[in-house]
Scaffold this motif. Structure first.
Motif, mmCIF file in Angstrom:
data_model
loop_
_atom_site.group_PDB
_atom_site.id
_atom_site.type_symbol
_atom_site.label_atom_id
_atom_site.label_comp_id
_atom_site.label_asym_id
_atom_site.label_seq_id
_atom_site.Cartn_x
_atom_site.Cartn_y
_atom_site.Cartn_z
ATOM 1 N N PHE A 140 -5.977 -80.209 -88.683
ATOM 2 C CA PHE A 140 -4.911 -79.826 -90.040
ATOM 3 C C PHE A 140 -3.787 -80.518 -90.138
ATOM 4 O O PHE A 140 -3.693 -80.796 -91.910
ATOM 5 C CB PHE A 140 -5.814 -78.677 -90.433
ATOM 6 C CG PHE A 140 -5.660 -78.102 -91.666
ATOM 7 C CD1 PHE A 140 -6.466 -78.452 -92.444
ATOM 8 C CD2 PHE A 140 -4.606 -77.058 -92.920
ATOM 9 C CE1 PHE A 140 -6.882 -77.773 -94.244
ATOM 10 C CE2 PHE A 140 -4.408 -76.985 -93.853
ATOM 11 C CZ PHE A 140 -5.698 -77.333 -94.459
ATOM 12 N N TRP A 189 -4.484 -75.585 -99.267
ATOM 13 C CA TRP A 189 -4.828 -76.982 -98.392
ATOM 14 C C TRP A 189 -3.407 -77.554 -98.092
ATOM 15 O O TRP A 189 -3.419 -78.401 -97.984
ATOM 16 C CB TRP A 189 -6.292 -78.113 -98.651
ATOM 17 C CG TRP A 189 -6.907 -77.699 -97.958
ATOM 18 C CD1 TRP A 189 -7.928 -76.543 -98.237
ATOM 19 C CD2 TRP A 189 -8.181 -78.371 -96.966
ATOM 20 N NE1 TRP A 189 -9.029 -76.672 -97.736
ATOM 21 C CE2 TRP A 189 -9.115 -78.292 -97.234
ATOM 22 C CE3 TRP A 189 -8.211 -80.386 -97.147
ATOM 23 C CZ2 TRP A 189 -10.601 -78.584 -96.288
ATOM 24 C CZ3 TRP A 189 -8.920 -81.000 -96.237
ATOM 25 C CH2 TRP A 189 -10.338 -79.908 -95.450
ATOM 26 N N HIS A 229 -7.510 -72.642 -91.916
ATOM 27 C CA HIS A 229 -6.772 -73.619 -91.281
ATOM 28 C C HIS A 229 -5.833 -73.730 -90.701
ATOM 29 O O HIS A 229 -4.943 -74.443 -89.682
ATOM 30 C CB HIS A 229 -7.086 -75.179 -92.203
ATOM 31 C CG HIS A 229 -8.829 -74.505 -92.831
ATOM 32 N ND1 HIS A 229 -9.515 -73.868 -93.138
ATOM 33 C CD2 HIS A 229 -9.054 -74.979 -94.079
ATOM 34 C CE1 HIS A 229 -10.484 -74.676 -93.313
ATOM 35 N NE2 HIS A 229 -10.051 -75.249 -94.376
ATOM 36 N N ARG A 266 -1.907 -78.544 -95.002
ATOM 37 C CA ARG A 266 -2.743 -80.390 -94.393
ATOM 38 C C ARG A 266 -1.966 -81.367 -95.656
ATOM 39 O O ARG A 266 -1.260 -81.971 -94.511
ATOM 40 C CB ARG A 266 -3.721 -80.943 -95.104
ATOM 41 C CG ARG A 266 -4.824 -81.549 -94.604
ATOM 42 C CD ARG A 266 -5.916 -81.727 -94.730
ATOM 43 N NE ARG A 266 -6.760 -82.991 -94.790
ATOM 44 C CZ ARG A 266 -6.821 -83.955 -95.844
ATOM 45 N NH1 ARG A 266 -6.580 -83.586 -96.962
ATOM 46 N NH2 ARG A 266 -7.453 -85.144 -95.714
#
Length: 485
Positions: A173, A58, A122, A61
């Motif tokens: 995102f 992640w 993502h 993000r």
């Protein structure tokens, strides 16, 4: 790509096919035999996020979330976000040491039967050649069709190619980058890496926010393009597709995929979470968790070799191979399959820790695989004092099993009893097979131990089947093969 024409082709395929885009029709699908028999697959999280390799996948993000660890790390290592953003990692993702044949050989040795690369995470960067976007590994970064190379190498080893798409979350995102002076600036249009970067609302509200029709159509085309180009045997969806806005598009996707598979003469399946699909129309996936009891339907657990991340990061918190083998046995005994994730480095090499775990699992399966592959469940999944915590995200601590924890699988006249922690004294008590057990009233013909020459002594007492061994010493689960009459 002519998007209108592609959407019309999707509708036409559904109109002519057996499966329609409604839940009643989609619920007629049967879970493939090969999938239920395979039991063990490998998940692969690898992409541009493997370049910074910080915290977890992640990073794209969180690097835009003010005061996060990723935000601070990015400033310290790469500089100001307006001068070096996530897009600037793409040229650094070269995959220069990626050799699909080496991956396939390792996965074959691990005992896995199906392999699932994340085709698009993502972050919106595709690992395959795409006609809908230039933001893909064929046109940027490595400039190779990474997924295509994997498909060829995996299938040569008899491994089934499966894929996952995490595109849905791309709606929000990168939105944090709009809140300060970064490289994410309006106007953003379809085709931009950062498009649409919409505000992140309550992600657990299934009724809102609602992505636009433009985004949803783009999502549908991307998913169908993967089907048409690579013919995956399973298509996995991450979360957020359970929101109301996705439902019509999910049904279209499923009908298209199932109809395409009918044309190929293939058995396929879809994985989902959080009731995104109506029960019976696809295979449920339990992320980083287990069911506590046997289920009458086939299911899957996806988890990772590391507790802290799905992608490679230095210093990953790895599970032990013994823990993973125990979990595999527990899951299979409850009518499930294990999808175990690894995280390659940006250059395409698989970390030594990941390799060691896969090879250890493979060594165990070479000896005990007949108690896993092509088996089904028995009357009960097992016995013992351990209480599995049921639910998603319950694997942050290792489950503590004992020598009384035994799991069952069966195949024809053979019942397999796997002792998750083999006792030092070699004494095993299986209460489910005692003379007065409510579960078993049959005849035991013979008992042997997979991987050991010793013939155990045994006696079916009133309260338990008593098995005694003298030479069996093993840190991994031990399987008794019980022949029934």
């Amino acid at each position: 790509m002519d998007k209108r024409k592609y959407l019309m082709m999707i509708d036409d395929t559904i109109a002519k096919g057996q499966f329609k885009d409604d839940w009643d029709s989609l619920s007629q699908i049967q879970v493939p035999d090969w999938y239920q028999n395979a039991k063990f697959g490998i998940f692969i999280h690898w992409g541009v996020y493997s370049v910074p390799a910080f915290k977890n996948e992640w990073y794209p993000r969180n690097m835009y979330i003010h005061d996060s660890d990723e935000y601070k790390h990015h400033l310290e290592v790469y500089g100001d976000h307006k001068d070096f953003g996530y897009k600037d990692f793409i040229p650094m993702f070269q995959a220069e040491n990626f050799h699909a044949e080496e991956w396939a050989d390792l996965f074959k040795q691990s005992g896995a039967k199906y392999i699932m690369p994340v085709a698009e995470h993502h972050d919106g960067f595709q690992l395959y050649k795409s006609d809908i976007s230039t933001l893909n590994a064929y046109e940027m970064g490595p400039k190779r069709d990474l997924l295509g190379e994997m498909k060829t190498a995996f299938e040569e080893q008899g491994l089934e190619l499966t894929v996952s798409s995490h595109r849905a979350e791309h709606w929000f995102f990168m939105s944090g980058g709009k809140e300060f002076d970064s490289d994410i600036k309006e106007p953003l249009v379809r085709g931009d890496l950062y498009w649409p970067s919409m505000p992140e609302a309550d992600l657990h509200d299934i009724h809102s926010p609602k992505p636009t029709e433009e985004f949803l159509e783009d999502w549908l085309i991307r998913c169908c393009e993967l089907i048409d180009q690579y013919k995956p045997k399973v298509f996995y969806f991450d979360w957020w597709i359970q929101t109301e806005a996705f439902k019509p598009y999910l049904k279209k996707f499923a009908a298209y995929y199932y109809n395409r598979a009918e044309e190929w003469g293939a058995q396929v399946a879809i994985n989902y979470k959080f009731d995104a699909f109506v029960f019976g129309s696809a295979v449920p996936d339990m992320e980083r968790g287990h069911f506590a009891e046997l289920k009458p339907y086939f299911w899957q657990t996806c988890t990772s070799v590391a507790r802290n991340s799905w992608c490679y990061t230095p210093g990953n918190d790895y599970k032990s191979s013994i823990e993973i083998i125990q979990n595999l046995v527990d899951i299979v005994s409850k009518n499930g399959a294990l999808l175990l994730n690894i995280g390659p480095k940006a250059d395409g090499t698989i970390p030594e820790e990941d390799k060691a775990i896969l090879l250890a699992v493979g060594d165990w399966l070479k000896v005990n695989g007949e108690a896993i592959y092509d088996t089904t469940y028995w009357k009960t999944f097992g016995e013992g004092p351990n209480n599995i915590e049921e639910g998603q995200f319950t694997d942050q601590a290792a489950k503590v099993f004992t020598s009384e924890d035994i799991r069952f699988t069966r195949k024809g006249s053979h019942l397999y009893a796997t002792v998750l922690v083999y006792p030092e004294n070699g004494e095993v008590r299986i209460k489910s097979l005692g003379k007065k057990s409510s579960l078993f009233h049959g005849i035991i013909e013979e008992i042997s131990i997979l991987g050991f020459d010793e013939k155990p002594t045994w006696n079916q007492a009133e309260d338990a089947l008593l098995i005694q061994t003298s030479t069996v010493k093993c840190p991994t689960p031990v399987v008794f093969k019980i022949v029934l009459n």
